[in-house]
Design an enzyme around this catalytic site. Structure first.
Site, PDB file in Angstrom:
ATOM      1  N   THR A  91       0.761  -1.406   0.126  1.00  0.00           N
ATOM      2  CA  THR A  91      -0.138  -0.063  -0.094  1.00  0.00           C
ATOM      3  C   THR A  91       0.813   1.253   0.041  1.00  0.00           C
ATOM      4  O   THR A  91       1.931   1.341   0.561  1.00  0.00           O
ATOM      5  CB  THR A  91      -0.903   0.137   1.199  1.00  0.00           C
ATOM      6  OG1 THR A  91      -1.890   1.238   0.947  1.00  0.00           O
ATOM      7  CG2 THR A  91      -0.376   0.035   2.713  1.00  0.00           C
ATOM      8  N   ARG A  92       0.252   2.290  -0.611  1.00  0.00           N
ATOM      9  CA  ARG A  92       0.847   3.591  -0.602  1.00  0.00           C
ATOM     10  C   ARG A  92      -0.231   4.533   0.247  1.00  0.00           C
ATOM     11  O   ARG A  92       0.206   5.811   0.064  1.00  0.00           O
ATOM     12  CB  ARG A  92       1.495   4.211  -1.693  1.00  0.00           C
ATOM     13  CG  ARG A  92       0.504   4.100  -2.760  1.00  0.00           C
ATOM     14  CD  ARG A  92       0.942   4.745  -4.149  1.00  0.00           C
ATOM     15  NE  ARG A  92       0.196   5.760  -4.713  1.00  0.00           N
ATOM     16  CZ  ARG A  92      -1.067   5.767  -5.501  1.00  0.00           C
ATOM     17  NH1 ARG A  92      -1.445   4.497  -5.829  1.00  0.00           N
ATOM     18  NH2 ARG A  92      -1.626   6.759  -5.848  1.00  0.00           N
ATOM     19  N   HIS A 148      -7.972   1.435   6.027  1.00  0.00           N
ATOM     20  CA  HIS A 148      -9.224   1.642   6.913  1.00  0.00           C
ATOM     21  C   HIS A 148      -9.648   0.301   7.069  1.00  0.00           C
ATOM     22  O   HIS A 148      -9.157  -0.642   6.838  1.00  0.00           O
ATOM     23  CB  HIS A 148     -10.243   2.650   6.031  1.00  0.00           C
ATOM     24  CG  HIS A 148      -9.698   3.836   5.581  1.00  0.00           C
ATOM     25  ND1 HIS A 148      -9.412   4.776   6.527  1.00  0.00           N
ATOM     26  CD2 HIS A 148      -9.280   4.464   4.525  1.00  0.00           C
ATOM     27  CE1 HIS A 148      -8.891   5.978   6.081  1.00  0.00           C
ATOM     28  NE2 HIS A 148      -8.699   5.719   4.864  1.00  0.00           N
ATOM     29  N   ARG A 179      -7.044  -4.276  -7.735  1.00  0.00           N
ATOM     30  CA  ARG A 179      -7.493  -3.980  -8.561  1.00  0.00           C
ATOM     31  C   ARG A 179      -6.781  -2.414  -9.287  1.00  0.00           C
ATOM     32  O   ARG A 179      -6.462  -1.693  -8.461  1.00  0.00           O
ATOM     33  CB  ARG A 179      -9.049  -3.533  -8.415  1.00  0.00           C
ATOM     34  CG  ARG A 179      -9.676  -3.006  -9.798  1.00  0.00           C
ATOM     35  CD  ARG A 179     -11.320  -2.832  -9.351  1.00  0.00           C
ATOM     36  NE  ARG A 179     -11.986  -2.247 -10.317  1.00  0.00           N
ATOM     37  CZ  ARG A 179     -12.182  -1.273 -11.042  1.00  0.00           C
ATOM     38  NH1 ARG A 179     -11.496  -0.115 -10.607  1.00  0.00           N
ATOM     39  NH2 ARG A 179     -13.051  -0.813 -12.049  1.00  0.00           N
ATOM     40  N   HIS A 232      -9.614  -2.530   4.398  1.00  0.00           N
ATOM     41  CA  HIS A 232      -8.374  -3.198   3.998  1.00  0.00           C
ATOM     42  C   HIS A 232      -7.795  -4.142   5.147  1.00  0.00           C
ATOM     43  O   HIS A 232      -7.497  -4.990   4.809  1.00  0.00           O
ATOM     44  CB  HIS A 232      -7.376  -2.015   4.094  1.00  0.00           C
ATOM     45  CG  HIS A 232      -7.488  -1.062   3.242  1.00  0.00           C
ATOM     46  ND1 HIS A 232      -7.972   0.122   3.202  1.00  0.00           N
ATOM     47  CD2 HIS A 232      -7.322  -1.145   1.708  1.00  0.00           C
ATOM     48  CE1 HIS A 232      -8.024   1.054   2.311  1.00  0.00           C
ATOM     49  NE2 HIS A 232      -7.618   0.544   1.251  1.00  0.00           N
TER      50      HIS A 232
END
Length: 575
Positions: A199-200, A204, A293, A207
Site C-alpha cells: 500500500t501507498r 481503513h 484492482r 483493508h
C-alpha cells in the site's frame, strides 16, 4: 517456510561486503563521487540489502534493453522494471567516468559514502521507448514519464556495486527491516505462510477486513508492507501514513499481523510494477502477495482514460506465476453491509442487500470540509491521525507560481497579491521573487539553462516547506521551460503535504510590450550581446500548456488580475 529469493540467492551486499567496508570507505575518500538523487538512493538501498535480488548493481546496457523490451535481464531472469543510474553527460566528462572506473556513491542527505560502483558501461537510453514499453505510453500525465522527461539525465551508467553501509534512517527505525532481518523474524515466530499487502495509502476498515480474510483462508499471517520511499506526487506523506498503520495494527487479531516499511521508489507502472512488487515481497520472505484492482496505477492519462485496465496487473502476475514462485491473492473489493455490521466481498453480496461505500474522493472531501467519517468506514484512531495532518482547506497552505517573461508584470502582480492575502488574514504570506532564493542576484547575471532550472527547484523546495506549514506562498521566477515548471510542481506537491496546493499562473504579457516598457534597458543590453542566454532574446520562453490561469497586463489591470487569482483560490475553497 519463507520462499527462496528471486534468482535463488538473496543478494545482501551489505553483509557480503562487511569485511571490506573499512577499506571501501577509505578508497571512496579518494574517488570521484556521485551524489545520488532521492530515487537513486531508494534504489541503491534495495540493491544493497537484497530487496532487488538478483541485482548486484545498476543495469548495464544489455540488461536495460532486455528489461525494457522483454521484462527480463540479459541472462533470462524475470525482472520487469529498469533500475538505472542516470548521470549527465557533463558530469561524466567532469568525473572522467569510463568503463572500469570506480566511483563513490554518496547519500544526498549527509554526503556519506554508501557504495562504490565499478563502471561496466555508459550508454544513452531511449527514453521514449522506455516510456512506451515500461509505462505503456509516452504521456506526461504519467508521473514516471514526467520524471523521465524532466529529471532523468541523458546517460545511464551500468555496473555492480560494493556496499560500504546502508543508508541511515532516523524515522521509524524499529519498523525498517532488511529482507534478511524480516526472514529471520518470520523464522523466529514460525510463520510458514505470509500474505504481504502492498500500500501507498492510508488503511481503513475494508483493508483490515480484506487482509484478515485473505490470511484466514490460507491459514497464514499478514505482512503490512507499505512503501515509504517515493510514491505518486500528492500522496499522503509517509509520516501520517505510518501513524495510521500503527493505529490499525492494534485492530488485528493478536499475533496475526506485522508491520514493516519498504524504502521503495515506486514507478506507478501498473502491471509491470505488480510483478516487481511480487519479486520484492518474495525477497522479503512472503509466500503470498495481494494484487489489487488497478495495482500501482497512476490514474488517468491525457485523454481522461485509465492508463491500465482494472485487472491487467493480476493477469500479468498470473502469467509469470511459475517463475515468480509466490502465490497471488487477487484483491477482493470489500463492501459494508449495515444490516449485519460487517464487510463482505462485493461479488458475494446477494441482490437487494443494502451496501455502503465511501470513495477516496469522498473521503478527501470529508477530511477537507470537516464532515463526519462514519465508524463503519474507518477507526476513530485512524481518522484522528488524518485530521491532524490534513486540516480543512481554509487552513491549508498553497503556492501561487507566477511565470512569464522578464518585465511581464509578474513581480508587480506578486507584490499586489501579497498585499491582498495579508489583508484577508488567516495565514502567513511569503513572497519569493526573482530567479533565485539568494538576495541581491541581478536579473542580468548570465546563467546556463541548467543553472536556471536548478535555481527554480531551490525556490520550489523552499515554497513546498513553507506551504506544508500552512503558509500562502507566492513565487515569480521566469521558469522558461515546461520541464522546469513541472519539476517545481512535483517538488511542491511532494513536500507540501496538505499544503501542496499548486497553481500555475501564466503572466502572458507579449514580448514586445515587455521590451518597450523595460526602463532598465535589460532587453536592449541583451540585444546588443552584452548579456548572453537571456530569455526572450537568445533563449525561447515555452508558454505553459496547462496553466490554471492566464493573465496579461496589456489586457487587464493589476487589480483585475489580483481579483481573478483570489477568485481562483476561493473556487478551490482555500480562502
Amino acid at each position: 517456510m519463507a520462499s527462496v529469493a528471486h534468482g535463488g540467492v538473496l543478494k545482501d551486499l551489505v553483509a557480503r561486503d562487511a569485511h571490506v567496508s573499512t577499506q571501501l570507505r577509505e578508497e571512496a575518500d579518494a574517488l570521484p563521487s556521485l551524489v545520488l538523487t532521492e530515487r537513486q538512493l531508494c534504489d541503491l538501498e534495495l540493491i544493497t540489502n537484497g530487496g532487488f535480488s538478483p541485482l548486484e548493481g545498476f543495469l548495464n546496457q544489455a540488461d536495460y534493453i532486455n528489461v525494457v523490451e522483454n521484462l527480463r535481464l540479459a541472462d533470462g531472469t524475470l525482472f520487469p522494471i529498469p533500475v538505472t543510474l542516470d548521470v549527465s553527460h557533463e558530469n561524466i566528462k567532469a568525473l572522467s567516468i569510463i568503463p572500469g572506473a570506480r566511483i563513490a556513491l554518496r547519500d544526498p542527505r549527509d554526503d556519506s559514502a554508501l557504495a562504490v560502483i565499478t563502471v561496466q558501461d555508459i550508454y544513452a537510453p531511449d527514453l521514449v521507448k522506455e516510456a512506451d514499453q515500461v509505462f505503456g505510453a509516452d504521456d506526461p500525465a504519467h508521473p514516471s514519464v514526467a520524471y523521465l522527461r524532466n529529471r532523468v539525465h541523458d546517460r545511464y551508467v551500468g555496473g555492480n556495486v560494493q556496499a560500504i553501509q546502508a543508508p541511515v534512517h532516523f524515522d521509524y527505525v524499529a519498523l525498517r527491516y532488511t529482507p534478511a532481518e524480516l526472514r529471520a523474524h518470520f523464522k523466529k515466530l514460525a510463520w510458514r505462510r505470509v500474505v504481504a499487502f502492498q500500500t501507498r495509502n492510508p488503511m481503513h476498515r475494508a483493508h483490515r477486513e480484506l487482509t484478515v480474510r485473505a490470511a484466514r483462508q490460507r491459514q497464514a499471517n499478514v505482512l503490512i508492507h507499505p512503501v515509504v520511499g517515493l510514491t505518486k506526487p500528492g500522496d499522503v506523506d509517509h509520516y501520517t501514513r505510518v501513524r495510521v498503520y500503527e493505529a490499525i495494527m492494534a485492530k488485528y487479531p493478536n499475533g496475526m499481523g506485522h508491520l514493516a516499511l519498504l524504502p521503495l521508489a515506486m514507478r506507478m507502472a501498473g502491471p509491470r510494477e505488480a510483478v516487481w512488487h511480487a519479486i520484492i515481497r518474495k525477497n522479503y520472505g512472503a509466500t503470498h502477495f495481494i494484487v489489487g484492482r488497478d495495482h500501482a496505477g497512476p490514474g488517468k492519462n491525457s485523454y481522461g482514460k485509465d492508463f491500465y485496465g482494472p485487472y491487467d496487473a493480476q493477469d500479468l502476475v498470473q502469467k509469470y506465476h511459475e517463475e515468480l514462485q509466490i502465490e497471488m491473492v487477487p484483491f477482493q473489493q470489500m463492501t459494508y453491509l449495515p444490516s449485519t455490521d460487517e464487510y463482505q466481498p462485493a461479488d458475494e453480496v446477494p441482490k437487494g442487500i443494502q451496501t455502503l461505500d465511501i470513495s477516496g474522493t469522498e473521503l478527501r472531501k470529508r477530511l477537507r470540509t470537516g464532515a463526519p467519517i462514519p465508524d463503519w468506514f474507518s477507526y476513530d484512531a485512524v481518522v484522528k491521525v488524518l485530521r491532524e495532518s490534513y486540516p480543512p482547506r481554509q487552513k491549508q497552505g498553497f503556492v501561487l507560481f507566477l511565470t512569464g517573461l522578464y518585465n511581464s508584470g509578474k513581480d508587480i502582480v506578486a507584490k499586489a497579491l501579497q498585499t491582498a492575502l495579508n489583508e484577508q488574514g488567516g495565514r502567513s504570506v511569503s513572497l519569493l521573487l526573482g530567479e533565485t532564493i539568494e538576495r541581491g542576484v541581478p536579473i542580468d547575471k548570465e546563467l546556463t539553462a541548467e543553472e536556471r532550472h536548478q535555481n527554480t527547484q531551490n525556490i520550489a523546495f523552499v515554497a513546498g516547506e513553507l506551504a506544508r506549514a500552512g503558509a500562502a506562498v507566492i513565487t515569480a521566477p521566469i521558469a522558461a521551460e515546461d520541464r522546469t515548471r513541472q519539476s517545481a510542481k512535483d517538488t511542491i506537491v511532494q513536500l507540501g503535504g496538505a499544503g501542496g496546493n499548486f497553481f500555475l499562473i501564466h503572466v502572458a504579457t507579449p514580448l514586445d510590450h515587455c521590451e518597450k516598457t523595460d526602463r532598465q534597458g535589460i532587453y536592449a543590453r541583451a540585444r546588443r550581446g552584452e548579456i548572453k542566454g537571456f530569455i526572450g532574446v537568445d533563449e525561447t520562453y515555452e508558454p505553459p500548456v496547462r496553466a490554471d490561469l492566464v493573465v496579461d497586463v496589456t489586457m487587464q489591470s493589476i487589480p483585475e488580475i489580483v481579483h481573478s487569482i483570489v477568485l481562483l483560490l476561493e473556487t478551490n475553497s482555500l480562502l
